[in-house]
Write an enzyme that holds these catalytic residues in place. Sequence first.
Site, mmCIF file in Angstrom:
data_model
loop_
_atom_site.group_PDB
_atom_site.id
_atom_site.type_symbol
_atom_site.label_atom_id
_atom_site.label_comp_id
_atom_site.label_asym_id
_atom_site.label_seq_id
_atom_site.Cartn_x
_atom_site.Cartn_y
_atom_site.Cartn_z
ATOM 1 N N CYS A 131 0.813 -1.224 0.000
ATOM 2 C CA CYS A 131 0.000 0.000 0.000
ATOM 3 C C CYS A 131 0.846 1.273 0.000
ATOM 4 O O CYS A 131 0.557 2.232 -0.726
ATOM 5 C CB CYS A 131 -0.951 0.000 1.192
ATOM 6 S SG CYS A 131 -0.212 -0.512 2.753
ATOM 7 N N HIS A 165 -2.393 6.222 5.023
ATOM 8 C CA HIS A 165 -0.942 6.269 5.198
ATOM 9 C C HIS A 165 -0.406 7.625 4.738
ATOM 10 O O HIS A 165 -0.857 8.180 3.731
ATOM 11 C CB HIS A 165 -0.264 5.184 4.361
ATOM 12 C CG HIS A 165 -0.483 3.790 4.860
ATOM 13 N ND1 HIS A 165 -1.069 3.512 6.072
ATOM 14 C CD2 HIS A 165 -0.173 2.590 4.302
ATOM 15 C CE1 HIS A 165 -1.107 2.196 6.238
ATOM 16 N NE2 HIS A 165 -0.576 1.614 5.178
#
Length: 348
Positions: A130, A249
Site C-alpha cells: 500500500c 498512510h
Amino acid sequence: MSQGYTVAIVGATGAVGQKIIEKLVERSFPYTTLKLLASKKSAGKQIEVNGSSYTIEEATPEAFEGVDVAFFSAGGSISKALAKEASDRGAIVIDNTSAFRMDKDTPLVVPEVNKQALHEQTGIIANPNCSTIQMVCALEPIRQKFGLNKVIVSTYQAVSGAGAAAISELITQSEGIKDKQVKPEILPVKSAEKHYPIAGNVIPQIDVFTEDGFTFEEHKMMNETKKIMSLPNLAIAATCVRVPVVTGHSESVYVEIEQNNITLDQVKQLLADTDGITLQDAPDQQLYPMPYHAEGKDDVFVGRLRKDPTNDKGFHMWIVSDNLLKGAALNSIQIAEALIAEGILKEV
C-alpha cells in the site's frame, strides 16, 4: 459484445475484500456472477451486494471453476495455496498479498505507472504494498518528465494496514490511555516477543527486522519501487513507522531528479495535471494532505512541496492516501479494468 465476467473475491469478509466489493459496484465493473469466498468458518454467512444477497463459500480449488477474475486478499498463505489453483482453472488472479510481489515471473502493477507489464502475466498479477503504490503514483510523472536519481521516504502508516485486530486494539487502548490501562497484543508484529501500545505512541517498526537493520516492510518498499518503475539501480531508502491513525498512510518523501534548474512551480504543475493526483499545497492557507480528509477518497494527495535548500535537484513532498483504497482495493480493480482495456481479459 461482453456480457460480463465471473468474479471471485477471496477474503470477502475482510476489510480489503469489503472495499473490493464496494468498488466493483461503484465503478460498474462488468460482472454477471460474483463468488464471495472465505475460510470454512465464514462459509454460509450472507452478504448483501448492490441489493442482492450472496452466500459466502469456502475457498477451495474447486470454487474457481469458471472464474474469469479472482481477487485475493486473505493473507499470503492462502494466496500461496490457492492462487495457482485458480489460475490453472483459467482465472486471472490479482493478489493483494506479498506472496508473489518479487517473483520474477509475476508482474507487480500500478496501472498509472506500468500497465504494460500486464502483458507479461501468466495467470497471476501482484498488487504492490500500500505504501509503495501511493508513492510511485507521485514519483512516476516526475520520473517521466525530469528523471529520478534518489528517493528517501519515511512513512507514517495507519493501523488498518495491520488488520482489524490492530484497529480494535487502537480503539481499546485509546479509551484507557489516561490511566495506562492498555495490554498490547498485536503491534508492532503479532508474532514478536514484545508488543507496544499504539494509542498515544509511534512505533518505528513494521514487520520484523532483517540483518541490515531495515525491516521487511522497508525492503518491500525499496524493492517494489525498483521493480514497478523498472529502475533496478535507483538509490532508495525507507523508514516505516506505525502511527495511531485508523485509515490513511502518510509519507515524507525526498526526491532527487536528474535535470538541473527545474523550478518548484514546474513540479507542482506537473503533479496538478496528473490523473489520480490531487495537489493540496497552499501553506498560507494551512492546506496540505491529511489522512483525516483522504479517508474514503480514491486519489493520492500530495502537498508540502519544497525545494531542498542545499541541492538544486532535490525536492521534498508529503504524500497521503487511503491505504485500503488506492493502497489495496482500488488498485486491484484498476488492474482488472486495465486487463479489459488492454484486451488481455477477453470478452465473454
